[in-house]
Design a protein around this motif. Structure first.
Motif, mmCIF file in Angstrom:
data_model
loop_
_atom_site.group_PDB
_atom_site.id
_atom_site.type_symbol
_atom_site.label_atom_id
_atom_site.label_comp_id
_atom_site.label_asym_id
_atom_site.label_seq_id
_atom_site.Cartn_x
_atom_site.Cartn_y
_atom_site.Cartn_z
ATOM 1 N N CYS A 22 25.783 59.831 60.758
ATOM 2 C CA CYS A 22 26.111 58.421 61.007
ATOM 3 C C CYS A 22 25.011 57.749 61.832
ATOM 4 C CB CYS A 22 27.439 58.315 61.745
ATOM 5 S SG CYS A 22 28.906 58.682 60.758
ATOM 6 N N GLN A 23 24.548 58.459 62.846
ATOM 7 C CA GLN A 23 23.487 57.901 63.687
ATOM 8 C C GLN A 23 22.189 57.735 62.895
ATOM 9 O OE1 GLN A 23 23.238 60.450 67.130
ATOM 10 N NE2 GLN A 23 25.227 59.812 67.920
ATOM 11 N N PHE A 24 21.907 58.690 61.999
ATOM 12 C CA PHE A 24 20.715 58.572 61.161
ATOM 13 C C PHE A 24 20.827 57.357 60.238
ATOM 14 C CE2 PHE A 24 18.596 59.271 57.095
ATOM 15 C CZ PHE A 24 17.283 59.427 57.512
ATOM 16 N N ALA A 25 21.994 57.175 59.617
ATOM 17 C CA ALA A 25 22.177 56.019 58.734
ATOM 18 C C ALA A 25 21.985 54.719 59.508
ATOM 19 C CB ALA A 25 23.563 56.066 58.093
ATOM 20 N N TYR A 26 22.512 54.669 60.711
ATOM 21 C CA TYR A 26 22.330 53.492 61.575
ATOM 22 C C TYR A 26 20.842 53.249 61.842
ATOM 23 C CZ TYR A 26 22.400 50.759 65.931
ATOM 24 O OH TYR A 26 22.171 49.804 66.897
ATOM 25 N N GLN A 27 20.148 54.311 62.218
ATOM 26 C CA GLN A 27 18.726 54.205 62.536
ATOM 27 C C GLN A 27 17.917 53.769 61.305
ATOM 28 O OE1 GLN A 27 17.571 54.288 65.552
ATOM 29 N NE2 GLN A 27 16.152 55.974 65.944
ATOM 30 N N LEU A 28 18.273 54.314 60.146
ATOM 31 C CA LEU A 28 17.548 53.988 58.925
ATOM 32 C C LEU A 28 17.746 52.528 58.538
ATOM 33 C CD1 LEU A 28 15.874 54.941 56.483
ATOM 34 C CD2 LEU A 28 18.031 55.584 55.376
ATOM 35 N N ILE A 29 18.976 52.046 58.630
ATOM 36 C CA ILE A 29 19.259 50.650 58.292
ATOM 37 C C ILE A 29 18.462 49.697 59.178
ATOM 38 C CG2 ILE A 29 21.065 48.873 58.370
ATOM 39 C CD1 ILE A 29 23.014 51.119 57.449
ATOM 40 N N THR A 30 18.442 49.991 60.474
ATOM 41 C CA THR A 30 17.705 49.112 61.384
ATOM 42 C C THR A 30 16.206 49.205 61.141
ATOM 43 O OG1 THR A 30 17.771 50.806 63.129
ATOM 44 C CG2 THR A 30 19.505 49.144 63.151
ATOM 45 N N ALA A 31 15.704 50.387 60.803
ATOM 46 C CA ALA A 31 14.271 50.542 60.522
ATOM 47 C C ALA A 31 13.874 49.820 59.239
ATOM 48 C CB ALA A 31 13.915 52.032 60.417
ATOM 49 N N MET A 32 14.734 49.878 58.220
ATOM 50 C CA MET A 32 14.471 49.222 56.938
ATOM 51 C C MET A 32 14.647 47.711 57.010
ATOM 52 S SD MET A 32 16.609 51.670 54.318
ATOM 53 C CE MET A 32 16.350 50.567 52.923
ATOM 54 N N GLY A 33 15.404 47.250 57.995
ATOM 55 C CA GLY A 33 15.803 45.848 57.999
ATOM 56 C C GLY A 33 16.833 45.574 56.917
ATOM 57 N N ALA A 34 17.596 46.617 56.552
ATOM 58 C CA ALA A 34 18.591 46.488 55.489
ATOM 59 C C ALA A 34 19.730 45.578 55.940
ATOM 60 C CB ALA A 34 19.135 47.862 55.113
ATOM 61 N N THR A 35 20.168 44.720 55.027
ATOM 62 C CA THR A 35 21.269 43.812 55.354
ATOM 63 C C THR A 35 22.468 43.966 54.432
ATOM 64 O OG1 THR A 35 20.176 42.089 54.035
ATOM 65 C CG2 THR A 35 19.797 42.048 56.420
ATOM 66 N N ASN A 36 22.271 44.554 53.253
ATOM 67 C CA ASN A 36 23.374 44.727 52.311
ATOM 68 C C ASN A 36 23.560 46.206 51.994
ATOM 69 O OD1 ASN A 36 23.932 41.909 51.981
ATOM 70 N ND2 ASN A 36 22.124 41.767 50.678
ATOM 71 N N VAL A 37 24.706 46.738 52.396
ATOM 72 C CA VAL A 37 24.986 48.166 52.299
ATOM 73 C C VAL A 37 26.288 48.375 51.526
ATOM 74 C CG1 VAL A 37 25.545 50.245 53.637
ATOM 75 C CG2 VAL A 37 23.793 48.638 54.472
ATOM 76 N N VAL A 38 26.302 49.378 50.651
ATOM 77 C CA VAL A 38 27.525 49.762 49.949
ATOM 78 C C VAL A 38 27.913 51.155 50.419
ATOM 79 C CG1 VAL A 38 28.606 50.285 47.733
ATOM 80 C CG2 VAL A 38 27.019 48.347 47.931
ATOM 81 N N GLU A 39 29.163 51.305 50.816
ATOM 82 C CA GLU A 39 29.682 52.606 51.235
ATOM 83 C C GLU A 39 30.736 53.066 50.239
ATOM 84 O OE1 GLU A 39 31.397 54.731 55.229
ATOM 85 O OE2 GLU A 39 32.296 52.805 54.671
ATOM 86 N N ALA A 40 30.422 54.116 49.498
ATOM 87 C CA ALA A 40 31.368 54.675 48.540
ATOM 88 C C ALA A 40 32.114 55.815 49.214
ATOM 89 C CB ALA A 40 30.632 55.175 47.299
ATOM 90 N N GLY A 41 33.336 55.533 49.646
ATOM 91 C CA GLY A 41 34.133 56.545 50.329
ATOM 92 C C GLY A 41 34.353 56.186 51.780
ATOM 93 N N THR A 42 35.125 55.137 52.032
ATOM 94 C CA THR A 42 35.316 54.632 53.391
ATOM 95 C C THR A 42 36.329 55.444 54.188
ATOM 96 O OG1 THR A 42 34.650 52.394 52.813
ATOM 97 C CG2 THR A 42 36.115 52.631 54.702
ATOM 98 N N SER A 43 37.389 55.908 53.530
ATOM 99 C CA SER A 43 38.448 56.651 54.198
ATOM 100 C C SER A 43 38.993 55.841 55.380
ATOM 101 C CB SER A 43 37.956 58.031 54.631
ATOM 102 O OG SER A 43 39.009 58.823 55.138
ATOM 103 N N PHE A 44 38.972 56.410 56.586
ATOM 104 C CA PHE A 44 39.492 55.704 57.749
ATOM 105 C C PHE A 44 38.446 54.848 58.453
ATOM 106 C CE2 PHE A 44 42.581 59.157 57.249
ATOM 107 C CZ PHE A 44 43.766 58.443 57.307
ATOM 108 N N GLY A 45 37.292 54.702 57.847
ATOM 109 C CA GLY A 45 36.342 53.697 58.310
ATOM 110 C C GLY A 45 35.470 54.067 59.482
#
Length: 243
Positions: free
Chosen positions: A78-101
């Protein structure tokens, strides 16, 4: 020495995440002797039981078993995904499999940072077929507050239907679902993925058998992905779309 937590979030959000990860690990330990739950292994065990008992649909049994289980994405992933999104400047993300969020909270926090930095709009499109799980996820997001809640678009139902329309240009896709759904989900989202978009897939070492079709597709040169299995527990595939 463990690395510092890169997630920038209010204290109450950090405390909630710690609590939810702890609960997830406890529940996984109850289900799997290995301490980590893989859908293909659990389904295999249920199929074996169905052969020696009254006929039952293993997938239905699996869904019932997992109905109240967190099985959240590992905290370091989870922390890696957070770090990657901020490094990429990603703004639109799709999560397949949210479960309890749980992982959704990290994605929303990261999208919040990138939208603030870039001035662009952004969203985490989350997917969950179980109404009860979706309700619990919304409760946790509400506890986090607007810095999380306002960035999430939760689509309930069959994700192969809910993701067919209304997708923005996608920067990142997180696949943390029943392995048999992974490739159909990727193919559904692929037309909206930008060049340089990233696909993250959980448990690609321990769950390699279940993900065989997905991994074959990702690693076929003609499909335009460059792949690396990251050295997280049980594997975490990072695939960059460069058609």
């Amino acid at each position: 020495m463990s690395s510092p937590n890169p997630v920038d979030a209010p204290l109450h959000v950090q405390q909630l995440l710690t609590e939810l990860h702890k609960k997830s690990l406890e529940q996984e330990a109850q289900i799997s002797k290995k301490g980590k739950v893989f859908s293909s292994e659990v389904l295999g065990e249920l199929e074996d039981k169905s052969r020696s008992a009254a006929p039952a649909n293993p997938q239905d049994e699996f869904d019932r078993l997992m109905l109240d289980k967190f099985i959240a994405l590992d905290e370091d992933k989870c922390q890696f995904a957070y770090q990657l999104i901020t490094a990429m400047g990603a703004t639109n993300v799709v999560e397949a499999g949210t479960s309890f969020g749980v992982s959704t909270i990290y994605l929303a926090l990261a999208v919040g940072k990138t939208t603030a930095a870039t001035g662009k709009s952004g969203v985490v499109i989350a997917t969950e077929k179980e109404e009860a799980k979706a309700a619990v996820a919304r409760k946790y997001w509400a506890q986090c507050g607007p810095e999380v809640e306002r960035f999430i678009d939760l689509r309930e139902g069959d994700l192969l239907e809910t993701l067919k329309e209304g997708l923005p240009q996608v920067d990142l896709l997180l696949l943390d679902i029943w392995s048999a759904l992974a490739l159909p989900t990727l193919k559904t989202v692929l037309p909206r993925m930008r060049r340089g978009a990233v696909v993250l897939t959980d448990n690609t070492i321990s769950g390699a058998k279940g993900y065989a079709d997905l991994l074959a597709f990702l690693r076929a040169p003609e499909n335009g992905f460059q792949n690396m299995t990251l050295p997280f527990t049980n594997g975490f595939e990072m695939s960059v779309y460069l058609p």
